[in-house]
Design an enzyme around this catalytic site. Structure first.
Site, PDB file in Angstrom:
ATOM      1  N   ASN A  79       6.846  10.326   2.608  1.00  0.00           N
ATOM      2  CA  ASN A  79       7.974  10.809   1.853  1.00  0.00           C
ATOM      3  C   ASN A  79       7.565  10.623   0.461  1.00  0.00           C
ATOM      4  OD1 ASN A  79      10.705  11.530   0.849  1.00  0.00           O
ATOM      5  ND2 ASN A  79      11.611  10.475   2.601  1.00  0.00           N
ATOM      6  N   HIS A 109      -7.562  -7.657  -7.887  1.00  0.00           N
ATOM      7  CA  HIS A 109      -8.202  -8.161  -9.157  1.00  0.00           C
ATOM      8  C   HIS A 109      -8.326  -9.631  -9.316  1.00  0.00           C
ATOM      9  CE1 HIS A 109      -7.602  -3.946 -10.549  1.00  0.00           C
ATOM     10  NE2 HIS A 109      -6.474  -4.256 -10.170  1.00  0.00           N
ATOM     11  N   GLY A 136      11.489   2.813   2.274  1.00  0.00           N
ATOM     12  CA  GLY A 136      11.482   3.115   0.915  1.00  0.00           C
ATOM     13  C   GLY A 136      11.179   2.099  -0.202  1.00  0.00           C
ATOM     14  N   THR A 159       2.595  -9.230   2.522  1.00  0.00           N
ATOM     15  CA  THR A 159       1.540  -9.863   1.848  1.00  0.00           C
ATOM     16  C   THR A 159       0.506 -10.488   3.309  1.00  0.00           C
ATOM     17  OG1 THR A 159       2.757 -12.112   1.870  1.00  0.00           O
ATOM     18  CG2 THR A 159       2.670 -10.739  -0.012  1.00  0.00           C
ATOM     19  N   LYS A 160       1.058 -10.419   4.433  1.00  0.00           N
ATOM     20  CA  LYS A 160       0.502 -10.891   5.629  1.00  0.00           C
ATOM     21  C   LYS A 160       0.594 -10.022   6.819  1.00  0.00           C
ATOM     22  CE  LYS A 160       4.603 -13.780   6.752  1.00  0.00           C
ATOM     23  NZ  LYS A 160       4.863 -14.968   6.844  1.00  0.00           N
TER      24      LYS A 160
END
Length: 170
Positions: A79, A109, A136, A159-160
């Site tokens: 989208n 980073h 979204g 995150t996992k």
């Protein structure tokens, strides 16, 4: 090893490398051409960058770092305003839908400020299996695998790894 090879190997690399900057510029120009005049014909500016693609629909506002490391399967839909930062491989299966503003990141980073200032980065691949729906505004972070038919809730930061056939709301 070149910085590009280091990047794909998940090793620390210098994002300020001239080859990498040139490749990012090519991707930016391709995205700009498509986003300025979105049409099925102009989608080729983006998809010719991709490693592989099936039947694909990408709404305007799409951005990627390189495009070279993105593979998408059949019936892929992104989208409006999706961002795929492909400093490493992004593999997307069949029948995957991304809601508006979904971001998929493979780059990260160093936490040390001096190393960040030098341009050092590292990356991890992201894998999204068949039948996944990502709501979204969701953010998929480096190294994540999302299992088949999983649903990621809107505005979730993933995150996992997410198991197949589950709903993940962060």
């Amino acid at each position: 090893m070149t910085e590009h090879e280091k990047m794909l190997a998940g090793q620390p690399y210098n994002s300020l490398d001239s080859e990498l900057r040139q490749l990012r510029e090519q991707a930016r120009l391709a995205c700009a051409k498509y986003n300025a005049h979105p049409s099925k014909g102009n989608l080729k500016h983006i998809t010719r960058l991709f490693r592989s693609f099936g039947r694909t629909a990408i709404e305007p506002g799409f951005q990627c770092d390189y495009g070279l490391h993105i593979s998408v399967g059949e019936n892929f839909y992104a989208n409006f305003n999706c961002v795929l930062l492909d400093s490493n491989v992004i593999t997307i299966g069949d029948d995957v839908m991304l809601g508006p503003g979904v971001h998929i990141y493979t780059v990260d980073h160093p936490r040390d400020a001096a190393r960040r200032k030098s341009g050092e980065c590292f990356s991890k691949a992201v894998f999204i299996n068949d039948g996944v729906w990502i709501g979204g505004g969701a953010k998929i972070l480096p190294g994540v695998t999302i299992g088949k038919n999983a649903i990621i809730g809107a505005n979730t930061v993933v995150t996992k790894d997410v198991p197949a056939d589950t709903r993940f709301i962060g």
